[in-house]
Design a protein around this motif. Structure first.
Motif, mmCIF file in Angstrom:
data_model
loop_
_atom_site.group_PDB
_atom_site.id
_atom_site.type_symbol
_atom_site.label_atom_id
_atom_site.label_comp_id
_atom_site.label_asym_id
_atom_site.label_seq_id
_atom_site.Cartn_x
_atom_site.Cartn_y
_atom_site.Cartn_z
ATOM 1 N N ARG A 119 19.505 65.181 87.184
ATOM 2 C CA ARG A 119 19.397 63.654 87.033
ATOM 3 C C ARG A 119 20.105 63.039 86.314
ATOM 4 O O ARG A 119 20.646 61.767 86.239
ATOM 5 N N GLU A 120 20.885 63.935 85.263
ATOM 6 C CA GLU A 120 21.775 63.367 84.385
ATOM 7 C C GLU A 120 23.070 62.703 84.939
ATOM 8 O O GLU A 120 23.720 61.910 84.593
ATOM 9 N N ARG A 121 23.120 63.195 86.247
ATOM 10 C CA ARG A 121 24.460 62.961 87.090
ATOM 11 C C ARG A 121 24.178 62.037 87.979
ATOM 12 O O ARG A 121 25.061 61.582 88.851
ATOM 13 N N TYR A 122 22.984 61.524 88.117
ATOM 14 C CA TYR A 122 22.386 60.387 89.314
ATOM 15 C C TYR A 122 23.343 59.228 88.890
ATOM 16 O O TYR A 122 23.286 58.640 87.683
ATOM 17 N N ALA A 123 23.864 58.688 89.880
ATOM 18 C CA ALA A 123 24.414 57.343 89.771
ATOM 19 C C ALA A 123 23.777 56.155 89.542
ATOM 20 O O ALA A 123 22.694 55.650 90.435
ATOM 21 N N ALA A 124 23.586 55.456 88.590
ATOM 22 C CA ALA A 124 22.569 54.641 88.032
ATOM 23 C C ALA A 124 22.706 53.184 88.818
ATOM 24 O O ALA A 124 21.960 52.386 88.676
ATOM 25 N N ASP A 125 23.681 53.014 89.691
ATOM 26 C CA ASP A 125 24.002 51.921 90.435
ATOM 27 C C ASP A 125 23.094 51.989 91.605
ATOM 28 O O ASP A 125 23.503 51.114 92.513
ATOM 29 N N ARG A 126 22.550 53.151 91.950
ATOM 30 C CA ARG A 126 21.786 53.224 93.246
ATOM 31 C C ARG A 126 20.527 53.143 92.850
ATOM 32 O O ARG A 126 19.749 54.077 92.427
ATOM 33 N N PRO A 127 19.750 51.967 93.282
ATOM 34 C CA PRO A 127 18.282 51.757 92.902
ATOM 35 C C PRO A 127 17.383 52.770 93.791
ATOM 36 O O PRO A 127 16.136 52.833 93.265
ATOM 37 N N ASP A 128 17.715 53.013 94.866
ATOM 38 C CA ASP A 128 16.926 53.753 95.765
ATOM 39 C C ASP A 128 17.323 55.368 95.685
ATOM 40 O O ASP A 128 18.617 55.733 96.239
ATOM 41 N N ALA A 129 16.634 56.247 95.171
ATOM 42 C CA ALA A 129 17.018 57.656 95.332
ATOM 43 C C ALA A 129 16.732 58.422 96.554
ATOM 44 O O ALA A 129 17.450 59.572 96.577
ATOM 45 N N ARG A 130 16.072 57.741 97.517
ATOM 46 C CA ARG A 130 15.857 58.414 98.744
ATOM 47 C C ARG A 130 17.175 59.044 99.264
ATOM 48 O O ARG A 130 17.021 60.198 99.681
ATOM 49 N N PRO A 131 18.427 58.553 99.445
ATOM 50 C CA PRO A 131 19.662 59.185 100.010
ATOM 51 C C PRO A 131 19.810 60.318 99.422
ATOM 52 O O PRO A 131 20.158 61.381 99.945
ATOM 53 N N TRP A 132 19.647 60.219 97.954
ATOM 54 C CA TRP A 132 20.066 61.397 97.137
ATOM 55 C C TRP A 132 19.003 62.612 97.312
ATOM 56 O O TRP A 132 19.609 63.808 97.337
ATOM 57 N N LEU A 133 17.923 62.125 97.426
ATOM 58 C CA LEU A 133 16.875 63.526 97.650
ATOM 59 C C LEU A 133 16.934 64.089 98.977
ATOM 60 O O LEU A 133 16.968 65.121 99.160
ATOM 61 N N TYR A 134 17.105 63.049 99.996
ATOM 62 C CA TYR A 134 17.540 63.547 101.424
ATOM 63 C C TYR A 134 18.811 64.548 101.561
ATOM 64 O O TYR A 134 18.911 65.490 102.053
ATOM 65 N N GLY A 135 19.760 64.251 100.583
ATOM 66 C CA GLY A 135 21.087 65.081 100.478
ATOM 67 C C GLY A 135 20.844 66.354 100.083
ATOM 68 O O GLY A 135 21.166 67.390 100.402
ATOM 69 N N ILE A 136 19.861 66.304 98.807
ATOM 70 C CA ILE A 136 19.646 67.654 98.325
ATOM 71 C C ILE A 136 18.475 68.644 99.310
ATOM 72 O O ILE A 136 18.656 69.690 99.624
ATOM 73 N N ALA A 137 17.574 67.640 99.916
ATOM 74 C CA ALA A 137 16.844 68.573 100.898
ATOM 75 C C ALA A 137 17.695 68.945 102.119
ATOM 76 O O ALA A 137 17.469 69.963 102.707
ATOM 77 N N THR A 138 18.618 68.363 102.652
ATOM 78 C CA THR A 138 19.519 68.593 103.742
ATOM 79 C C THR A 138 20.226 69.688 103.418
ATOM 80 O O THR A 138 20.375 70.708 104.283
ATOM 81 N N HIS A 139 20.803 69.854 102.139
ATOM 82 C CA HIS A 139 21.629 70.961 101.760
ATOM 83 C C HIS A 139 20.644 72.319 101.558
ATOM 84 O O HIS A 139 21.326 73.272 102.111
ATOM 85 N N LEU A 140 19.517 72.254 101.140
ATOM 86 C CA LEU A 140 18.556 73.160 100.963
ATOM 87 C C LEU A 140 18.282 73.772 102.605
ATOM 88 O O LEU A 140 17.908 74.869 102.942
ATOM 89 N N VAL A 141 18.152 72.794 103.574
ATOM 90 C CA VAL A 141 17.815 73.205 105.007
ATOM 91 C C VAL A 141 19.100 73.927 105.513
ATOM 92 O O VAL A 141 18.540 74.763 106.083
ATOM 93 N N GLY A 142 20.336 73.651 104.902
ATOM 94 C CA GLY A 142 21.329 74.106 105.455
ATOM 95 C C GLY A 142 21.429 75.717 104.959
ATOM 96 O O GLY A 142 21.924 76.603 105.574
ATOM 97 N N GLN A 143 20.579 75.946 103.922
ATOM 98 C CA GLN A 143 20.602 77.367 103.542
ATOM 99 C C GLN A 143 19.366 78.200 104.328
ATOM 100 O O GLN A 143 19.457 79.541 104.186
#
Length: 200
Positions: free
Chosen positions: A64-88
């Protein structure tokens, strides 16, 4: 600002506040966990989704310290993490698709002939669609499913997968073309929604 105010602020603010008060991060879980869980369950099944949901938010909390504060909606970030985990878990995903293809649809013996015909047609289309989606390259499949299932915009998919919007467009076009070639004239995005989710 009290914790009860978290519902009135955007995701970026919640994440920033959580750096000083970690318990505030739970607001992000309350907002987005159902959507992320649904996405994971569609990709890997409910059992795996439960575990990966927790892992997705654990990874997000740690980063969370690296989250881009100029992005008010965290959904894309969370989907990105989830998609990476799916890749595993690609092997489990492919195995699940193969199992779905191997299990025939249950047909009620008392149903009418038109219902039986509809079920058989639906099962055949589902088989073709699962095969087509399963045969896509990993990146193409990720883009297609984030757009079709999660209804993310191209920009949100780009943010989720850390790729340019142009790459999202080219992957989606390639995926649609391949699925369309398998299914014939049917529109892949509509077909995915109707066929894959008809049994939900």
């Amino acid at each position: 600002m009290t914790r009860t105010d978290d519902d009135d602020v955007d995701d970026a603010t919640v994440i920033t506040l959580s750096l000083r008060e970690p318990e505030r991060f739970s607001a992000l879980f309350r907002r987005h966990a159902p959507h992320i869980h649904r996405y994971l369950a569609r990709r890997l099944g409910t059992g795996v989704a439960d575990d990966l949901l927790a892992e997705t938010f654990l990874v997000a909390f740690r980063r969370r310290e690296r989250y881009a504060a100029d992005r008010p909606d965290a959904r894309p970030w969370l989907y990105g993490i989830a998609t990476h985990l799916v890749g595993q878990h690609r092997r489990e995903e492919v195995r699940r698709c193969r199992l779905q293809l191997a299990v025939p649809a249950e047909v009620d013996a008392a149903c009418h002939a038109d219902r039986v015909a509809a079920d058989v047609t639906s099962q055949a289309l589902r088989h073709l669609l699962l095969t087509a989606v399963g045969d896509l390259a990993d990146g193409d499949r990720d883009v297609l499913l984030l757009v079709a299932w999660e209804e993310l915009s191209y920009e949100e998919v780009a943010a989720a997968l850390a790729i340019p919007v142009g790459t999202v467009r080219s992957r989606l076009n390639r995926a649609r073309r391949k699925v369309r070639d398998t299914l014939g004239a049917a529109e892949p995005m509509t077909t995915i929604e109707e066929v894959l989710h008809s049994g939900r």
